[in-house]
Write a protein that holds these residues in place. Sequence first.
Motif, PDB file in Angstrom:
ATOM      1  N   GLY A 306       0.843  -1.265  -0.145  1.00 10.56           N
ATOM      2  CA  GLY A 306       0.039  -0.126  -0.025  1.00 10.56           C
ATOM      3  C   GLY A 306       0.909   1.355  -0.054  1.00 10.56           C
ATOM      4  O   GLY A 306       0.684   2.135  -0.811  1.00 10.56           O
ATOM      5  N   VAL A 316      -4.333   4.095  -3.626  1.00 12.02           N
ATOM      6  CA  VAL A 316      -4.176   2.686  -2.824  1.00 12.02           C
ATOM      7  C   VAL A 316      -5.433   1.985  -2.962  1.00 12.02           C
ATOM      8  O   VAL A 316      -6.579   2.679  -2.810  1.00 12.02           O
ATOM      9  CB  VAL A 316      -3.705   2.867  -1.638  1.00 12.02           C
ATOM     10  CG1 VAL A 316      -4.636   3.471  -0.569  1.00 12.02           C
ATOM     11  CG2 VAL A 316      -3.320   1.467  -0.851  1.00 12.02           C
ATOM     12  N   ILE A 318      -6.834  -1.002  -1.150  1.00  9.74           N
ATOM     13  CA  ILE A 318      -6.387  -1.899   0.037  1.00  9.74           C
ATOM     14  C   ILE A 318      -7.279  -3.122  -0.201  1.00  9.74           C
ATOM     15  O   ILE A 318      -6.601  -4.185   0.075  1.00  9.74           O
ATOM     16  CB  ILE A 318      -6.639  -1.002   1.277  1.00  9.74           C
ATOM     17  CG1 ILE A 318      -5.974   0.263   1.257  1.00  9.74           C
ATOM     18  CG2 ILE A 318      -6.621  -1.832   2.190  1.00  9.74           C
ATOM     19  CD1 ILE A 318      -6.312   0.921   2.518  1.00  9.74           C
TER      20      ILE A 318
END
Length: 359
Positions: A306, A316, A318
């Motif tokens: 990340g 990002v 996740i």
Amino acid sequence: MVQACGGRSRAQLPAWSLGTAMTQPPPAKAPAKRHVRLQERRGSNVALVLDVRSLGAVEPICSVNTPREVTLHFLRTAGRPLTRWALQHQPPSPKQLEEEFLIPSNFVNPEELDIPGHASKDRYKTILPNPQSRVCLGRAQSQEDGDYINANYIRGYDGQEKTYIATQGPMPNTVSDFWEMVWQEDVSLIVMLTPLREGKEKCVHYWPTEEDTYGPFRVCVQEEKELPEYTVRQLTIQHQDECRPVKHILFSAWPDHQTPESAGPLLRLMAEVDESPEAAASTGPIVVHCSAGIGRTGCFIATRIGCQQLKARGEVDILGIVCQLRLDRGGMIQTTEQYQFLHHTLALYAAQLPGQPSP
């Protein structure tokens, strides 16, 4: 016989929606109707059943995916990118993250792992390596020992193959296997994320006080440095006439199934790893382990991927990271709290990057 269907079948729904569907109470039973002929005209159960023999070469009305296919499709395609600004200023709520974390675990069924004797080398009977990405031994030990170790290759940033090895904490009968894996895979950095004991044994003391022999490998401690949040050891591993350096980092301030008190120590551990010349120079993977090799291990690897995404792209994904990890090793990141902590840690990292993100 095949039952006609319309729309999506239940097996085609996302795996995270099945639990909700299964827990809803069955509809109340309708009272029996006296007008049987009217019911038959509307379509009784019998009227909805087709005889397969009459279909011949006709294409099926709908295809039904197996639960396994649904799981793999979800893990390969799910994602929710967050910009650096959104991660800091409009992060998902704890409730949203709790719902999002209902990700298929992709655990291996013990009955499907056809490797004789593997159970004696598993710390936890239900946490097993995914077959397609498992590490196989076979260079320094005899064939009688087999090729099994509870470890998986894990892809890194941008899907780079074999960036990490996620494994369980070594057991008394697997210490020499662990060092063979380190040697075989040309590992120069080991990250340990568990104390040796947390009420019960979580990992054996698999490195020497000064020097010791593990199978055909000689391991020596060259230097040891105690830092406030972790301990760094410079080791060497020798096999026959060849000797290699290995850096060992022990980060023990992370409770099992929980999260650290703050994200700062974890980010400083990330900096230690990124600044290690061993990590930059080695072509081998970084070995990461806790006790089971999925919870804290998954959090560490996901955090590092990340951070790399945020630095390179300004955003990002996740959810996508966790799905990729679980394709490689089942159950990576064990709890909702760890998933929430991952978001918190990456938001803190995003705030430390230079420049102001735009909404």
